[in-house]
Design a protein around this motif. Sequence first.
Motif, PDB file in Angstrom:
ATOM      1  N   GLU A   1     -66.561 -11.630 -61.965  1.00 42.90           N
ATOM      2  CA  GLU A   1     -65.387 -11.592 -62.849  1.00 42.90           C
ATOM      3  C   GLU A   1     -65.185 -12.949 -63.525  1.00 42.90           C
ATOM      4  O   GLU A   1     -64.810 -13.021 -64.690  1.00 42.90           O
TER       5      GLU A   1
ATOM      6  N   SER B   1     -67.818 -10.822 -68.410  1.00 43.36           N
ATOM      7  CA  SER B   1     -66.613 -10.149 -68.898  1.00 43.36           C
ATOM      8  C   SER B   1     -66.127  -9.175 -67.837  1.00 43.36           C
ATOM      9  O   SER B   1     -66.892  -8.751 -66.960  1.00 43.36           O
ATOM     10  N   THR B   2     -64.871  -8.812 -67.915  1.00 43.14           N
ATOM     11  CA  THR B   2     -64.302  -7.846 -66.970  1.00 43.14           C
ATOM     12  C   THR B   2     -65.086  -6.539 -67.011  1.00 43.14           C
ATOM     13  O   THR B   2     -65.412  -5.961 -65.973  1.00 43.14           O
ATOM     14  N   THR B   3     -65.409  -6.084 -68.203  1.00 44.10           N
ATOM     15  CA  THR B   3     -66.155  -4.826 -68.358  1.00 44.10           C
ATOM     16  C   THR B   3     -67.533  -4.922 -67.723  1.00 44.10           C
ATOM     17  O   THR B   3     -67.956  -4.028 -66.985  1.00 44.10           O
ATOM     18  N   ASP B   4     -68.246  -6.012 -67.990  1.00 44.27           N
ATOM     19  CA  ASP B   4     -69.594  -6.168 -67.428  1.00 44.27           C
ATOM     20  C   ASP B   4     -69.562  -6.265 -65.909  1.00 44.27           C
ATOM     21  O   ASP B   4     -70.404  -5.677 -65.228  1.00 44.27           O
TER      22      ASP B   4
ATOM     23  N   ARG C   1     -60.189 -12.655 -61.578  1.00 47.11           N
ATOM     24  CA  ARG C   1     -59.356 -12.772 -62.781  1.00 47.11           C
ATOM     25  C   ARG C   1     -58.321 -13.875 -62.627  1.00 47.11           C
ATOM     26  O   ARG C   1     -57.981 -14.558 -63.587  1.00 47.11           O
TER      27      ARG C   1
ATOM     28  N   THR D   1     -60.223 -17.256 -63.393  1.00 47.38           N
ATOM     29  CA  THR D   1     -60.862 -17.458 -64.690  1.00 47.38           C
ATOM     30  C   THR D   1     -60.149 -18.562 -65.470  1.00 47.38           C
ATOM     31  O   THR D   1     -58.930 -18.606 -65.526  1.00 47.38           O
TER      32      THR D   1
END
Length: 97
Positions: free
Chosen positions: A20, A24-27, A59, A62
């Motif tokens: 994270e 990216s969050t999606t990846d 998150r 980050t």
Amino acid sequence: MRNGQTGDSFRRCSWNARMEIRLSTTDARELATRNESTSSGVDKQIDLKNNATGREIGRKRTGQTAPGRGRGTMCRSARRNGKLWIIKSSRLMRSNQ
């Protein structure tokens, strides 16, 4: 309980937190979910839950200086506080039970 369940919960938390922070969050979500594609049942459920907790922790880190350093502490705290999951008697249980 799966062999090393508490350690596995921590490992998954830490791995997903690191993803994270770096991806990216999606990846991060897609990679972790794809990793569970051959699992099923309670094993898959627990891994997906612990992965999600790890990404949530990531998150929070980050954008911070040396973001990876605090993830282990945060995952250990999550384990102690019952925010991670383990398997006992073939059932999902909070990590502090």
